[in-house]
Design a protein around this motif. Structure first.
Motif, PDB file in Angstrom:
ATOM      1  N   GLU A   1       0.833  -1.203   0.000  1.00 42.67           N
ATOM      2  CA  GLU A   1       0.000   0.000   0.000  1.00 42.67           C
ATOM      3  C   GLU A   1       0.869   1.255   0.000  1.00 42.67           C
ATOM      4  OE1 GLU A   1      -2.518  -0.496   3.409  1.00 42.67           O
ATOM      5  OE2 GLU A   1      -4.078  -1.524   2.225  1.00 42.67           O
ATOM      6  N   VAL A   2       0.524   2.194  -0.862  1.00 43.66           N
ATOM      7  CA  VAL A   2       1.216   3.477  -0.927  1.00 43.66           C
ATOM      8  C   VAL A   2       0.541   4.421   0.056  1.00 43.66           C
ATOM      9  CG1 VAL A   2       1.866   5.418  -2.382  1.00 43.66           C
ATOM     10  CG2 VAL A   2       1.852   3.098  -3.334  1.00 43.66           C
ATOM     11  N   LEU A   3       1.296   4.877   1.046  1.00 45.00           N
ATOM     12  CA  LEU A   3       0.737   5.740   2.084  1.00 45.00           C
ATOM     13  C   LEU A   3       0.665   7.194   1.641  1.00 45.00           C
ATOM     14  CD1 LEU A   3       2.529   4.283   5.247  1.00 45.00           C
ATOM     15  CD2 LEU A   3       0.465   3.473   4.070  1.00 45.00           C
ATOM     16  N   ALA A   4       1.620   7.604   0.845  1.00 42.38           N
ATOM     17  CA  ALA A   4       1.627   8.972   0.311  1.00 42.38           C
ATOM     18  C   ALA A   4       2.638   9.020  -0.826  1.00 42.38           C
ATOM     19  CB  ALA A   4       1.995   9.994   1.389  1.00 42.38           C
ATOM     20  N   ALA A   5       2.470   9.995  -1.706  1.00 40.32           N
ATOM     21  CA  ALA A   5       3.376  10.099  -2.851  1.00 40.32           C
ATOM     22  C   ALA A   5       3.304  11.498  -3.439  1.00 40.32           C
ATOM     23  CB  ALA A   5       3.016   9.067  -3.920  1.00 40.32           C
ATOM     24  N   HIS A   6       4.367  11.861  -4.125  1.00 38.45           N
ATOM     25  CA  HIS A   6       4.415  13.115  -4.882  1.00 38.45           C
ATOM     26  C   HIS A   6       4.969  12.809  -6.262  1.00 38.45           C
ATOM     27  CE1 HIS A   6       4.918  17.447  -5.629  1.00 38.45           C
ATOM     28  NE2 HIS A   6       6.067  17.102  -6.204  1.00 38.45           N
ATOM     29  N   ASP A   7       4.155  13.053  -7.279  1.00 41.17           N
ATOM     30  CA  ASP A   7       4.555  12.785  -8.670  1.00 41.17           C
ATOM     31  C   ASP A   7       5.204  11.405  -8.805  1.00 41.17           C
ATOM     32  OD1 ASP A   7       3.596  15.275  -9.220  1.00 41.17           O
ATOM     33  OD2 ASP A   7       5.527  16.184  -9.722  1.00 41.17           O
ATOM     34  N   ALA A   8       4.510  10.387  -8.316  1.00 35.81           N
ATOM     35  CA  ALA A   8       5.084   9.044  -8.182  1.00 35.81           C
ATOM     36  C   ALA A   8       5.495   8.426  -9.507  1.00 35.81           C
ATOM     37  CB  ALA A   8       4.090   8.122  -7.478  1.00 35.81           C
ATOM     38  N   HIS A   9       4.805   8.762 -10.593  1.00 40.14           N
ATOM     39  CA  HIS A   9       5.107   8.170 -11.897  1.00 40.14           C
ATOM     40  C   HIS A   9       5.880   9.120 -12.807  1.00 40.14           C
ATOM     41  CE1 HIS A   9       3.042   4.321 -11.585  1.00 40.14           C
ATOM     42  NE2 HIS A   9       2.077   4.937 -10.946  1.00 40.14           N
ATOM     43  N   ARG A  10       6.421  10.174 -12.247  1.00 39.16           N
ATOM     44  CA  ARG A  10       7.220  11.099 -13.053  1.00 39.16           C
ATOM     45  C   ARG A  10       8.486  10.379 -13.515  1.00 39.16           C
ATOM     46  NH1 ARG A  10       9.023  17.274 -11.396  1.00 39.16           N
ATOM     47  NH2 ARG A  10      10.276  17.712 -13.253  1.00 39.16           N
ATOM     48  N   LYS A  11       8.740  10.382 -14.809  1.00 39.24           N
ATOM     49  CA  LYS A  11       9.893   9.664 -15.360  1.00 39.24           C
ATOM     50  C   LYS A  11      11.144  10.521 -15.230  1.00 39.24           C
ATOM     51  CE  LYS A  11       7.123   6.922 -18.579  1.00 39.24           C
ATOM     52  NZ  LYS A  11       6.873   6.545 -19.993  1.00 39.24           N
ATOM     53  N   LEU A  12      12.117   9.975 -14.500  1.00 42.86           N
ATOM     54  CA  LEU A  12      13.346  10.687 -14.208  1.00 42.86           C
ATOM     55  C   LEU A  12      14.526   9.718 -14.333  1.00 42.86           C
ATOM     56  CD1 LEU A  12      12.120  12.505 -10.976  1.00 42.86           C
ATOM     57  CD2 LEU A  12      12.645  13.630 -13.153  1.00 42.86           C
TER      58      LEU A  12
END
Length: 393
Positions: A86-97
């Motif tokens: 389970e993801v509890l929190a995220a910021h731009d989790a799928h941003r490709k870097l």
């Protein structure tokens, strides 16, 4: 920031430890149906759709009185429960870097299973020829004989690109390693990752995401060898004349080097840096029977050690918020769904059945995975022939 108010989801926290290492029971895989996996009928009223993590910004669904996530400067980050996914929190989790050396987690997932740790190998004259300028090195030398386990220490502790090149050659070659990594990523549902240089060296088009790197870290912790290597603080590496020299893990949250306070309960996983990617880190810590994973990609302020301090803040928040937030997604959301019954896919070919990425077909991914599986068998037989005895895994 996205805030929700759905009912509380109670998740039992359990971590099985062997020799102090994390092992996790397999989690049923689920296809990308747009709903949270693992619920009856493929939906669960209290859980959001995984697509939420594709939206920009910070996402968290706190209960009343839950702490707010820290305001960190990283371009992308994620906090997840390693057992449940389970993801509890995220910021731009799928941003490709660009991932830098955190991509070595995927290299290890793909190559560890096909190279027995006790095999000895004498490094040939051309195996180090293509190591990129400015690469981090552990000191592999032409003509020296190493055990595979020595080379893995070089990968995990010193982030040695020289060790990666030798291991890639042993497993079938640079391109075969990249293909195997790509197939493994797709099978795990890590659809943001595109592999061109297995060591994480800056290469045009090579990207990953905080989400994918958390997927790799979680999968790695289920492998006892991966877990042992990524949690090793110090080791000795073969040197000249039969001697050896000490090497230390460059993950400062683990070692406390350079004035960075070690994180209580940290068990790995991998840090990285390039001038293009900035600082990147996948970190896992265990407290009170709960294991959390964080990924931090390219902090924009705070200097070279900010990646560790921001990971520390996110881990602290995660342990404080666990049980007080509802998930905003799952690390299993995009994984392969294994069929059951008489038409079940054999384990050896399961990696070929994947959720297709946008703009790509099933046939291409299946071909890569099939080639990787055949390559693994070929490597095993070749190494058996070299040692003259059955291989041990």
């Amino acid at each position: 920031m996205t805030i929700g108010s759905s009912s509380r989801v109670v998740v039992s926290a359990c971590a099985l430890c062997t020799a102090g290492l994390l092992t996790l029971a397999p989690v049923p895989a689920a296809a990308h149906t747009g709903s949270d996996p693992g619920a009856p009928g493929g939906t669960r009223a209290s859980a959001p759709r995984p697509a939420l993590l594709y939206r920009s910004g910070t996402h968290v669904r706190p209960h009343q009185g839950a702490p707010r996530p820290p305001d960190v400067s990283a371009l992308s980050w994620i906090v997840a429960d390693a057992r449940s996914g389970e993801v509890l929190a995220a910021h731009d989790a799928h941003r490709k870097l660009p991932p830098a050396s955190t991509l070595k987690t995927l290299f290890a997932l793909a190559v560890l299973p096909v190279l027995p740790a006790g095999v000895h190998h004498r490094v040939g004259p051309d195996e180090l020829a293509d190591v990129g300028a400015g690469s981090s090195l552990v000191g592999v030398r032409e003509g020296q004989t190493y055990r595979v386990s020595d080379l893995w220490h070089g990968v995990f502790l010193n982030s040695g690109n020289d060790a990666v090149h030798v291991l890639a050659r042993l497993s079938g070659g640079w391109r075969a390693a990249a293909a195997r990594m790509q197939a493994k990523a797709r099978a795990l549902g890590a659809l943001d990752t595109h592999v061109h240089s297995p060591d994480g060296y800056d290469t045009p088009g090579q990207v990953s995401s905080a989400y994918d790197l958390a997927v790799f870290g979680r999968a790695g912790l289920r492998n006892p060898d991966f877990a042992r290597y990524c949690g090793t603080v110090e080791a000795r590496f073969p040197g000249r004349g039969g001697g050896s020299y000490p090497i230390q893990n460059t993950n400062r949250l683990l070692t406390g080097a350079d004035g960075v306070k070690p994180y209580d309960g940290l068990i790995g996983v991998k840090n990285g840096y390039t001038s293009h990617a900035g600082n990147t880190l996948v970190a896992a810590a265990r407290r009170d029977g709960r294991t959390l994973l964080v990924t931090v990609m390219n902090p924009r302020s705070g200097g070279g050690f900010a990646v560790y301090e921001e990971a520390r803040e996110l881990l602290d928040w995660g342990f404080g918020a666990a049980g007080r937030v509802d998930p905003v997604g799952s690390l299993d959301a995009l994984r392969v769904r294994a069929r059951s019954g008489p038409e079940a896919v054999p384990a050896a070919t399961a990696a070929a059945v994947v959720v297709p990425d946008e703009g790509s077909g099933w046939s291409r991914t299946g071909a890569i995975a099939g080639a990787a599986a055949l390559g693994a068998l070929a490597v095993a037989f070749a190494l058996r022939g070299r040692t003259g005895r059955p291989l041990r895994h």
